[in-house]
Design a protein around this motif. Structure first.
Motif, PDB file in Angstrom:
ATOM      1  N   ILE A 148      -5.979  11.077   3.021  1.00 32.68           N
ATOM      2  CA  ILE A 148      -4.709  11.367   2.354  1.00 32.68           C
ATOM      3  C   ILE A 148      -4.762  12.806   1.861  1.00 32.68           C
ATOM      4  CG2 ILE A 148      -3.157  10.796   0.461  1.00 32.68           C
ATOM      5  CD1 ILE A 148      -4.262   7.958   0.522  1.00 32.68           C
ATOM      6  N   CYS A 196      -1.101   5.284  -0.975  1.00 34.02           N
ATOM      7  CA  CYS A 196       0.010   6.246  -0.978  1.00 34.02           C
ATOM      8  C   CYS A 196       1.185   5.723  -1.808  1.00 34.02           C
ATOM      9  CB  CYS A 196       0.459   6.532   0.453  1.00 34.02           C
ATOM     10  SG  CYS A 196      -0.684   7.547   1.411  1.00 34.02           S
ATOM     11  N   LEU A 213      -0.806  10.859   5.423  1.00 33.50           N
ATOM     12  CA  LEU A 213      -1.800   9.798   5.604  1.00 33.50           C
ATOM     13  C   LEU A 213      -2.258   9.815   7.059  1.00 33.50           C
ATOM     14  CD1 LEU A 213      -3.338   7.213   4.792  1.00 33.50           C
ATOM     15  CD2 LEU A 213      -1.245   5.927   5.271  1.00 33.50           C
TER      16      LEU A 213
END
Length: 494
Positions: A339, A402, A444
């Motif tokens: 991420i 996320c 991501l």
């Protein structure tokens, strides 16, 4: 002179080795029987009867060392004999279910002047290291490659030192990187053999007792000396099997265990075992041991390096540890996710609210990302610099992390704007934007582990940056997902 000895440093062997050392060259053929120990010994015994140059076979349980002698000072003849012996014995042992490791080395020649004990022990270290390198080369030639942990094992075994004074964990914080060669005996070895080993080698502090490469006990030098120094110690134990006096509950850890975790386990032992060496295994097979001194020095080194490379603003690991973590994940067999986090319109905020407020917003973002990562999962969070962060975690946890990061950021960022109306949000060039305040942009990236296509840290960085650019083109806090080598395949927001 018989060709078979119960153990490694038999008194007759040492006398014979010293005699042959003065008149010629001596080589060592090392064999590690991964399985089928009894059948393997039978094969070795039959082969040994046919070898006129072989004068000793030391049976060490899962290991064996065979010594061969060639008169004169020409190592070429001995080298040729060792190569031929390794080939012929190896061919016969291939009939076993688990093929053994074989290595060889010259251990003594006229005029060297080293003690026989040192010659044998250092010879085993060199021969074993060569066997491991040969096995890894064969694996790579077959397309299997060598894992980082296996390479570390070979490097540790290739040391000429019997017990290193210092040891660090290069490139990682796993205990396997501290694995040093440790003398190993079978449970039927005599106490006298270990006593002679310790007497002649001040740097060796302990010996492992193993069956089929699986550790079952430990004997520390100091404790053995205390045992034998008792009133009847020598008469009671000198010729007894070492299994009678070994510690049957040593600390045994897998090579992948974190160094700091192993340190805690070691320090939690009772006082009598506090400074015993720690045995290190991979798939339950012994690969070496680490002293408490080596573990503590490694932790000190790791913490010093972490402090040196950490971000002074957030305390998170910086670029060096980030790269190391990516390389570790790439070498592994599991897939993982990366991420890449960035704050949209951070320059607008920094200019309008002040540098101190900007620092506080960055620290808030670090806390948000840390809280969004799954607890106790081995997830990693690093601070690249400025308002850029990177997290590395299990592939299955990526999207949930996320979403949680966006939720936490949106819920808390308002507190950093203060009272009153929010100023017009602008881009880096000062142009007005159709959005209000700072947003969190996440990319991501899914990365496969251990497959035929292994990405590099540079490639991961490039593709994550490309995804981040897509996320920044959206309004509000958002994440965009993709994978190495593939196209963007989804995005999400709250």
């Amino acid at each position: 002179m018989k060709k078979y000895g119960n153990g490694l440093l038999d008194r007759k062997l040492l006398r014979e080795l010293a005699l042959r050392q003065s008149s010629g060259t001596v080589g060592l053929l090392y064999v590690q029987l991964a399985g089928g120990g009894d059948n393997g010994r039978t094969i070795i015994r039959e082969w040994a009867r046919e070898q006129p140059q072989l004068f000793w076979w030391g049976d060490m349980g899962a290991d064996a060392c065979l010594l061969l002698h060639v008169p004169g000072r020409d190592n070429r003849a001995l080298t040729a004999l060792l190569q031929a012996s390794r080939l012929t014995l190896g061919t016969r042992l291939q009939a076993l279910d688990a093929p053994p490791l074989l290595g060889d080395t010259v251990i003594a020649h006229a005029g060297r002047g080293h003690s026989p004990e040192r010659e044998v022990l250092e010879g085993i270290i060199r021969a074993r290291a060569r066997a491991l390198r040969t096995a890894e080369s064969a694996k790579e030639a077959a397309g299997g490659g060598a894992s980082g942990s296996e390479a570390a094992e070979g490097e540790a075994l290739d040391s000429s030192r019997l017990w290193p004074d210092r040891s660090a964990a290069p490139g990682g914080a796993q205990i396997g990187s501290l694995a040093a060669v440790v003398p190993t005996f079978g449970p039927q070895a005599r106490v006298s053999e270990l006593a002679r080993l310790f007497e002649g080698n001040a740097r060796i502090q302990g010996a492992v007792i193993a069956e089929h490469r699986r550790p079952i006990g430990l004997v520390m030098k100091e404790k053995l000396h205390q045992l034998l120094a008792g009133q009847y110690g020598l008469s009671l134990y000198w010729d007894r099997p070492v299994s009678r006096i070994m510690d049957k509950q040593p600390l045994i850890v897998e090579a992948s265990a974190p160094v700091e975790q192993v340190s805690q386990l070691a320090m939690d032992r009772d006082y009598g075992r506090l400074y015993d060496i720690v045995l290190i295994t991979r798939a339950e097979r012994l690969i070496g041991a680490a002293s408490i001194r080596a573990i503590l020095e490694s932790i000190t080194s790791l913490r010093t390096e972490a402090a040196r490379t950490a971000s002074p603003l957030t305390g998170l690991p910086g670029n060096g540890p980030i790269r190391m973590e990516l390389e570790r994940r790439i070498r592994g067999a599991e897939s993982f996710a990366v991420i890449y986090a960035d704050l949209d319109c951070f320059k607008w905020y920094n200019d309008g609210f002040g540098f101190h407020a900007g620092d506080e917003l960055i620290r808030f973002t670090a806390r948000v990302l840390q809280a969004a990562l799954p607890a106790e999962s081995g997830a990693f969070l690093g601070h690249i610099g400025g308002d850029d962060f990177i997290a590395v975690l299990a592939a299955a946890d990526g999207e949930a992390a996320c979403r949680e990061a966006i939720r936490r950021f949106e819920a808390g960022v308002g507190a950093y704007y203060g009272a009153g109306p929010l100023p017009q949000t602008t881009d880096r060039e000062g142009r007005a934007l159709d959005r209000n305040g700072v947003a969190l942009s996440l990319s991501l990236l899914a990365c496969g582990g251990g497959g035929s296509e292994r990405p590099t840290p540079e490639r991961i960085s490039r593709e994550a940056a490309a995804l981040k650019k897509r996320a920044k083109a959206e309004h509000g806090s958002v994440y965009v997902a993709g994978r190495v080598g593939g196209n963007q395949h989804g995005e999400g927001r709250l």
